[in-house]
Design an enzyme around this catalytic site. Structure first.
Site, PDB file in Angstrom:
ATOM      1  N   LYS A  53      12.449   1.140  31.977  1.00  0.00           N
ATOM      2  CA  LYS A  53      11.820   1.899  30.895  1.00  0.00           C
ATOM      3  C   LYS A  53      11.886   1.065  29.616  1.00  0.00           C
ATOM      4  O   LYS A  53      12.625   1.368  28.676  1.00  0.00           O
ATOM      5  CB  LYS A  53      12.523   3.249  30.714  1.00  0.00           C
ATOM      6  CG  LYS A  53      11.771   4.219  29.816  1.00  0.00           C
ATOM      7  CD  LYS A  53      12.495   5.542  29.703  1.00  0.00           C
ATOM      8  CE  LYS A  53      11.702   6.514  28.831  1.00  0.00           C
ATOM      9  NZ  LYS A  53      12.405   7.801  28.642  1.00  0.00           N
TER      10      LYS A  53
ATOM     11  N   THR B 238       7.954  15.314  39.856  1.00  0.00           N
ATOM     12  CA  THR B 238       9.307  15.861  39.788  1.00  0.00           C
ATOM     13  C   THR B 238       9.283  17.115  38.922  1.00  0.00           C
ATOM     14  O   THR B 238       8.413  17.254  38.054  1.00  0.00           O
ATOM     15  CB  THR B 238      10.304  14.855  39.184  1.00  0.00           C
ATOM     16  OG1 THR B 238       9.983  14.654  37.799  1.00  0.00           O
ATOM     17  CG2 THR B 238      10.290  13.535  39.926  1.00  0.00           C
TER      18      THR B 238
ATOM     19  N   LYS C 227       4.742  12.990  23.155  1.00  0.00           N
ATOM     20  CA  LYS C 227       5.668  11.877  22.950  1.00  0.00           C
ATOM     21  C   LYS C 227       5.663  10.939  24.157  1.00  0.00           C
ATOM     22  O   LYS C 227       5.874  11.369  25.281  1.00  0.00           O
ATOM     23  CB  LYS C 227       7.083  12.407  22.702  1.00  0.00           C
ATOM     24  CG  LYS C 227       7.213  13.237  21.441  1.00  0.00           C
ATOM     25  CD  LYS C 227       8.652  13.610  21.133  1.00  0.00           C
ATOM     26  CE  LYS C 227       9.246  14.518  22.177  1.00  0.00           C
ATOM     27  NZ  LYS C 227      10.604  14.977  21.817  1.00  0.00           N
TER      28      LYS C 227
ATOM     29  N   GLY D   4       5.858   8.595  33.544  1.00  0.00           N
ATOM     30  CA  GLY D   4       4.972   9.207  32.566  1.00  0.00           C
ATOM     31  C   GLY D   4       5.087   8.576  31.197  1.00  0.00           C
ATOM     32  O   GLY D   4       4.088   8.381  30.492  1.00  0.00           O
TER      33      GLY D   4
ATOM     34  N   SER E   2       4.042  17.362  26.327  1.00  0.00           N
ATOM     35  CA  SER E   2       4.444  16.703  25.093  1.00  0.00           C
ATOM     36  C   SER E   2       3.467  15.572  24.800  1.00  0.00           C
ATOM     37  O   SER E   2       2.870  14.999  25.715  1.00  0.00           O
ATOM     38  CB  SER E   2       5.864  16.136  25.233  1.00  0.00           C
ATOM     39  OG  SER E   2       6.249  15.431  24.069  1.00  0.00           O
TER      40      SER E   2
ATOM     41  N   GLU F 214      15.029  19.675  21.696  1.00  0.00           N
ATOM     42  CA  GLU F 214      15.992  18.572  21.767  1.00  0.00           C
ATOM     43  C   GLU F 214      17.401  19.076  22.073  1.00  0.00           C
ATOM     44  O   GLU F 214      18.345  18.276  22.116  1.00  0.00           O
ATOM     45  CB  GLU F 214      16.001  17.796  20.446  1.00  0.00           C
ATOM     46  CG  GLU F 214      14.763  16.968  20.202  1.00  0.00           C
ATOM     47  CD  GLU F 214      14.723  15.736  21.090  1.00  0.00           C
ATOM     48  OE1 GLU F 214      15.716  15.000  21.127  1.00  0.00           O
ATOM     49  OE2 GLU F 214      13.683  15.530  21.745  1.00  0.00           O
TER      50      GLU F 214
ATOM     51  N   GLU G  54      15.994  21.238  32.255  1.00  0.00           N
ATOM     52  CA  GLU G  54      15.116  21.495  31.116  1.00  0.00           C
ATOM     53  C   GLU G  54      14.621  22.945  31.115  1.00  0.00           C
ATOM     54  O   GLU G  54      14.395  23.529  30.052  1.00  0.00           O
ATOM     55  CB  GLU G  54      13.929  20.533  31.125  1.00  0.00           C
ATOM     56  CG  GLU G  54      14.300  19.066  30.986  1.00  0.00           C
ATOM     57  CD  GLU G  54      14.618  18.644  29.556  1.00  0.00           C
ATOM     58  OE1 GLU G  54      14.702  19.516  28.672  1.00  0.00           O
ATOM     59  OE2 GLU G  54      14.794  17.433  29.326  1.00  0.00           O
TER      60      GLU G  54
END
Length: 384
Positions: free
Chosen positions: A84, A138, A150, A116, A148, A252, A192
């Site tokens: 990453k 996943t 981001k 992603g 998102s 967050e 999450e």
């Protein structure tokens, strides 16, 4: 076992400010997903597909359907945390240009959250922005990270320190893909969703626990309910705060300690597992600072009980306190809130959910870094 209908695809819409993004899902629907991709990019002559090596079998029917209309160029990626990076993003960009990509070429991300983010950042940078299609495989990707704008990768100093905002053109998922990951990843990947319940959707607690109960025997049915929890929790926040710099910072929660643990473990702890420990740390700090009591900590334990967390595994991968301090102080929320040199901004919760509001109205409060280190050590020491 209850089955979802394969056709037509179920439809949701994710609104980011004034932009609507289609979210399509079903079961055993890979060819329908590919057809939806072609409709989303009617002028494309090719597609750059960044694919997790572990899901190439899932990619085959998608590729075969796409290939009837456009040229498909797969970039297969090993989705380990050390991949990453900006270097891998550049490899994707060089691959795209070498394969003749143009401004009409979509970048497709097929895999988990790491894939992603790598593909998303590449899409944001290629020709200053091309169409991005997410095909999450996943639970953490399907129900959280693709919801998102981001797109980010890691730097030497910590998690997600380099990135951009980029809006996807389409999100589509065959829920069958999500059932084929290892059982432990399947469980921790739902951290999450637990976070959404703990922070903004306490009314969904019964639905979340019901989904967790049926997950081992009927995962596709469980995912139907979990998908709704993920989307419904985020929709109102993303519509008002699409860049997640204000009220949406509540998502967050658990990520301050969680990101540090995940980064320092070198990927040996998954994102979901690390965030789950991060939420337990945040709950302990919330209690210690008087924002909530032990009842809230028990609620955390109840919702996280099915995630197969291992304190022994977490303790085994953590480095020195000094490494923790240094990484925590590089957290990517720095600058949202004025903090002292030994403090960092954190999302903390009140009793029963709801974030503590900071002085500027954001859901962030300053916390001494040493308190976070102590809370993490204490949480891992006290866990079975």
């Amino acid at each position: 076992m209850r089955r979802l209908s394969a056709a037509p695809l179920r439809q949701r819409t994710i609104r980011f400010a004034d932009t609507d993004v289609p979210y399509r899902y079903g079961i055993d629907c890979a060819e329908a997903v590919a057809a939806e991709m072609l409709r989303a990019c009617p002028d494309a002559e090719s597609a750059i597909c960044v694919v997790d090596r572990r899901v190439t079998d899932h990619f085959t029917p998608v590729r075969d359907r796409l290939s009837t209309r456009i040229r498909v160029e797969p970039f297969v990626l090993d989705s380990s945390e050390d991949r990453k990076t900006l270097a891998v993003v550049q490899s994707v960009l060089d691959f795209a240009v070498a394969r003749g990509a143009d401004r009409r070429t979509p970048v497709v991300a097929m895999g988990g959250g790491l894939v992603g983010n790598v593909a998303g950042l590449a899409s944001a940078l290629l020709f200053r922005g091309t169409r991005l299609i997410h095909l999450p495989t996943t639970p953490v990707a399907a129900f959280d990270s693709v919801l998102s704008l981001k797109q980010a990768v890691n730097l030497a100093g910590g998690k997600n320190l380099c990135g951009a905002f980029h809006t996807p053109t389409l999100i589509a998922v065959d829920l069958r893909w999500l059932t084929t990951i290892p059982r432990h990843e399947l469980a921790t990947g739902l951290a999450e969703m637990a976070k959404n319940v703990l922070t903004v959707s306490p009314h969904a607690e019964a639905a979340f626990l019901a989904a967790m109960r049926i997950l081992p025997e009927d995962p596709t049915a469980a995912f139907e309910g979990l998908c709704a929890i993920g989307i419904n929790a985020k929709l109102p926040f993303l519509a008002q705060d699409p860049r997640e710099r204000g009220t949406a910072l509540v998502f967050e929660y658990g990520h301050t300690a969680g990101h540090a643990v995940e980064f320092l473990s070198g990927g040996r702890l998954s994102h979901g597992e690390a965030v789950a420990w991060g939420m337990l740390v945040a709950a302990r700090i919330s209690r210690d600072l008087g924002y909530c009591g032990d009842r809230e900590r028990e609620r955390h334990r109840r919702l996280l009980a099915g995630l197969m967390l291992s304190a022994e595994r977490a303790r085994a991968v953590l480095p020195s306190d000094e490494s923790l301090r240094r990484t925590l102080l590089n957290d990517n929320k720095r600058g949202y809130l004025r903090c002292g040199p030994e403090e960092l901004p954190m999302v903390l919760l009140r009793e029963g959910g709801g974030a503590v509001q900071g002085p500027d109205g954001r859901p962030l409060v300053p916390v001494p870094v040493d308190d976070v280190v102590r809370a993490l050590r204490a949480e891992l020491a006290s866990a079975a």
